[in-house]
Design an enzyme around this catalytic site. Structure first.
Site, short mmCIF file in Angstrom:
data_model
loop_
_atom_site.label_atom_id
_atom_site.label_comp_id
_atom_site.label_asym_id
_atom_site.label_seq_id
_atom_site.Cartn_x
_atom_site.Cartn_y
_atom_site.Cartn_z
N ASP A 152 0.84 -1.20 0.00
CA ASP A 152 0.00 0.00 0.00
C ASP A 152 0.87 1.25 0.00
OD1 ASP A 152 -2.01 1.85 0.28
OD2 ASP A 152 -2.37 1.44 2.41
N ASP A 211 -1.51 5.90 -5.07
CA ASP A 211 -1.95 5.00 -4.00
C ASP A 211 -2.35 3.63 -4.56
OD1 ASP A 211 -3.01 3.76 -1.80
OD2 ASP A 211 -4.60 5.23 -1.44
#
Ligand code: NAG
Ligand code: NAG
Ligand code: NAG
Ligand code: NAG
Ligand code: NAG
Length: 422
Positions: free
Chosen positions: A126, A310
């Site tokens: 992530d 992201d």
């Protein structure tokens, strides 16, 4: 035949590859294969995912303010959370609950090894957060089906005697205790890496086929426990050839990987490589120069438009007004709770092209189309969505990232995009 559905149902497991130390010295950088957990995506899945994304940005932007003493431009949103106290909440508590759901969109994960003797864990990669979370052996049912971290069985583990709580709204999302241990990524060892070992599990990972934990690859400024993220620990220990990692999140089988210590030039077109500086160190936040649809500008160029790269967000996310503008004049386009659908037979014409550092990066029709709203529907879920409260930020997730090779340069705090070699 719907290519997007085929893509979203793609689910394959890659055997664990642990590079030997010899490899580390023989090559400049090491890759680990990434897999994607996925199945058909419904509007409900996207809604649940965006709720989680919204909470993640609440927490991480507040962390930025706490850690740096100055607010992030995303900080003024959402309810508070607390650090350094034992959890009193529970997953079934009242208030802002995040639906307990299989996360069926965008979950890229790879393997790490933790402790001595090393135990392997799968973790979500992530780039929109900075902490490393693993499940504890004390967690009980919420970690069922996952590899659990047992501090007493690792010779290198150290209990920091500090607890943490991450609240999503007024509900405890995860809580537990901090440890340090050796964490191995692609054969490189991060010594004394801070780990958040959770007694309750992230609701997104409840499914037994989800990864065992979460590894944040953003900067320490947004860490919930103010410790160096895994990749930073590797940089600080001077074991890497370059303080860089590269990501390919390809729609093609076996072409997704995390490269540690450099990029993998065999995966991208070098002449399209565009490097842009990180504007605010915390997220992988860069200037977005423009966004167009069929050659028509959809975003007023402004130096305020900030893109956050992201891998933990599935879609391209912008403020609701921008989304409304984007879908204006598209016949049959409609919004269901900020999530837009477009007739499946035309959706492919409306994929955006993003401009970074003067270079155009088109999103393919197949990555823009998340598939039919429900089986047999003639409306398809589109990959650009609205989210209230994010101001001039654009969260640049998977829908975009599957079209490029991305280089994350921690040493020079910059991001590189290049078109993937097909
Ligand atoms: C949690 O938040 C919700 C919505 O903000 C509110 O309705 C509820 O009363 C809160 N619960 C507690 C225990 O504070
Ligand atoms: C997740 O999905 C699997 C398979 O689709 C299902 O068996 C399981 O019950 C689901 N779990 C939750 C928490 O929804
Ligand atoms: C954790 O490891 C210790 C030492 O190896 C062992 O005695 C204990 O049973 C383990 N705990 C669990 C829950 O597996
Ligand atoms: C945490 O507490 C244990 C037991 O009191 C102690 O052995 C250990 O050194 C402590 N850890 C730190 C980092 O102080
Ligand atoms: C790791 O922590 C231990 C115990 O605090 C310390 O003795 C050691 O020097 C540390 N190693 C590194 C590489 O930071």
């Amino acid at each position: 035949m719907r290519p997007s559905t085929a893509l979203l149902t793609l689910c394959y497991l890659v055997p664990l590859v642990v590079a030997s130390p010899l490899d580390v010295y023989q090559r400049n950088s090491i890759s680990i294969p990434l897999s994607r957990m996925s199945r058909d995506t419904t509007i409900e899945d996207v809604k649940a995912h965006l709720t989680t994304v919204s909470y993640k940005y609440d927490v991480t932007s507040r962390n930025y303010a706490l850690n740096t003493g100055s607010p992030h431009s995303l900080s003024n949103r959402g309810p508070p959370y607390k650090l350094g106290e034992r959890s009193t909440g529970s997953l079934t508590g009242d208030g802002n609950s995040v639906p307990l759901k299989n996360q069926s969109v965008n979950l890229w994960y790879g393997s790490i090894a933790v402790g001595e003797p090393p135990e392997s864990f799968t973790v979500q990669i992530d780039t929109g957060s900075a902490d490393l979370f693993l499940c504890s052996v004390r967690s009980g049912l919420s970690c069922a089906g996952h590899r659990e971290y047992n501090a007493t069985s690792s010779a290198t583990s150290l209990d920091l005697n500090t607890s943490f709580v991450v609240k999503y709204g007024n509900r405890t999302e995860v809580s537990g205790d901090e440890y340090t241990d050796v964490v191995e990524l692609a054969g490189y060892k991060a010594i004394n890496q801070t780990l958040a070992v959770t007694d309750t599990y992230y609701s997104d990972f409840a499914a037994s086929n989800a990864p065992d934990g979460l590894a944040g690859f953003a900067f320490q400024e947004i860490s919930s426990y103010g410790a160096a993220p895994l990749f930073q620990t590797l940089c600080d220990s001077h074991v890497l050839h370059k303080n860089v990692f590269g990501l390919s999140l390809s729609t093609q089988k076996d072409k997704s990987e995390l490269r540690v210590g450099g990029s993998n030039p065999s995966m991208y077109e070098p002449d399209t490589l565009t490097i842009v500086p990180v504007t605010v160190k915390g997220y992988w936040q860069i200037q977005l120069d423009g966004l167009s649809r069929n050659g028509e500008d959809m975003m007023v160029p402004t130096d305020k438009a900030q893109a956050i790269v992201d891998t933990g967000t599935a879609l391209i996310v912008t403020k609701p007004e921008n989304a409304v503008k984007y879908y204006e004049n598209i016949k049959g386009a409609r919004a269901v709770d900020e999530i837009w659908t477009v007739p499946c037979d035309t959706i492919g014409l409306f994929a955006p092209t993003l401009t970074f550092g003067g270079q155009l990066f088109p999103v393919s029709s197949s990555t823009f189309n998340l598939g039919p709203v429900h089986e047999g529907s003639t409306d398809c879920i589109a990959g650009l969505t609205g989210m209230p409260g994010i101001g001039e930020h654009w969260i640049i997730g998977d829908v975009f990232l599957q079209n490029v090779y991305t280089i994350f340069d921690v040493g020079n705090t910059e991001v590189g995009f290049a078109r993937l070699k097909l």
